[in-house]
Write a protein that holds these residues in place. Structure first.
Motif, short mmCIF file in Angstrom:
data_model
loop_
_atom_site.label_atom_id
_atom_site.label_comp_id
_atom_site.label_asym_id
_atom_site.label_seq_id
_atom_site.Cartn_x
_atom_site.Cartn_y
_atom_site.Cartn_z
N ASP A 145 -0.10 2.43 10.14
CA ASP A 145 0.93 3.30 9.56
C ASP A 145 0.82 4.73 10.10
N ASP A 146 1.89 5.50 9.88
CA ASP A 146 1.91 6.91 10.27
C ASP A 146 0.84 7.68 9.51
N ASN A 147 0.27 8.66 10.18
CA ASN A 147 -0.70 9.58 9.57
C ASN A 147 -1.93 8.89 9.00
N VAL A 148 -2.35 7.80 9.62
CA VAL A 148 -3.56 7.10 9.18
C VAL A 148 -4.69 7.46 10.12
N SER A 149 -5.87 7.66 9.57
CA SER A 149 -7.03 8.00 10.39
C SER A 149 -7.31 6.91 11.42
N CYS A 199 0.83 -1.21 0.00
CA CYS A 199 0.00 0.00 0.00
C CYS A 199 0.87 1.26 0.00
N ARG A 200 1.96 1.24 0.76
CA ARG A 200 2.87 2.39 0.76
C ARG A 200 3.42 2.65 -0.64
N LYS A 201 3.86 1.57 -1.31
CA LYS A 201 4.40 1.72 -2.68
C LYS A 201 3.36 2.30 -3.63
N ASN A 202 2.08 1.99 -3.35
CA ASN A 202 1.00 2.50 -4.17
C ASN A 202 0.53 3.89 -3.73
N SER A 255 -7.40 -1.23 5.63
CA SER A 255 -8.26 -0.06 5.56
C SER A 255 -7.42 1.20 5.47
N GLY A 256 -7.83 2.11 4.61
CA GLY A 256 -7.16 3.40 4.50
C GLY A 256 -6.89 3.87 3.10
N ALA A 257 -6.81 2.94 2.15
CA ALA A 257 -6.62 3.35 0.75
C ALA A 257 -7.93 3.97 0.27
#
Length: 167
Positions: free
Chosen positions: A74-78, A50-53, A143-145
């Motif tokens: 991950d950092d800065n995720v809701s 997901c980070r790479k995307n 979740s998050g994308a």
């Protein structure tokens, strides 16, 4: 007369033994389950994908009993992604389907929404069951994308990473 009593007594004893043996064999069961190391590898791979995307996400991996094995936030995720990734993973595990399929089932039959009344069940896409052969040994929810389809791609890469050990 003594023969009939002896034969009846022997038959009763055999039935009791058979019942006892049956009870003994079903006292314990063996189940395949997802190891912590596999759960961590799958979660880490999903997060990195997901980070790479370009997405920051939360990944939750559950074992076959619905117990949380790994959560990576991950950092800065809701903050809501913590609960959402768990609900997606739980839905996938308990219904033995990708979590988005729950939404498809409800869309196809709008009166069949009762599963959504259960705790931790969602219709959101983004989680997949983890299978070892025909056995469900866990699930992975992301979740998050910006869209469950993107979450599901990351979840699949996590499963792909551990696939060789699932066979």
């Amino acid at each position: 007369m003594d023969f009939k009593i002896a034969a009846t007594s022997a038959a009763i004893s055999l039935c009791a033994l058979a019942g006892s043996a049956q009870a003994q064999t079903s006292v314990l069961i063996s189940q395949r389950n997802l190891s912590f190391d596999a759960a961590l590898q799958a979660a880490t791979t999903a997060l990195e994908t997901c980070r790479k995307n370009g997405f920051r996400v939360t990944v939750t991996v559950l074992d076959r009993g619905g117990r949380t094995r790994v959560v990576l936030h991950d950092d800065n995720v809701s903050p809501h992604t913590l609960e959402n990734s768990l609900r997606k993973a739980y839905t996938s595990l308990t219904f033995r389907i990708p979590s988005g399929d729950m939404g498809k089932r409800i869309a196809a039959n709008p009166t069949a929404t009762s599963p959504l009344l259960l705790d931790k069940v969602t219709s959101a896409q983004g989680a997949l069951p983890i299978k070892a052969g025909a056995d469900i040994v866990g699930s992975i929810g992301v979740s998050g994308a910006p869209g469950g389809d993107k979450d599901e791609v990351c979840a699949q890469t996590g499963i792909d990473k551990i696939a060789a050990g699932l066979n």
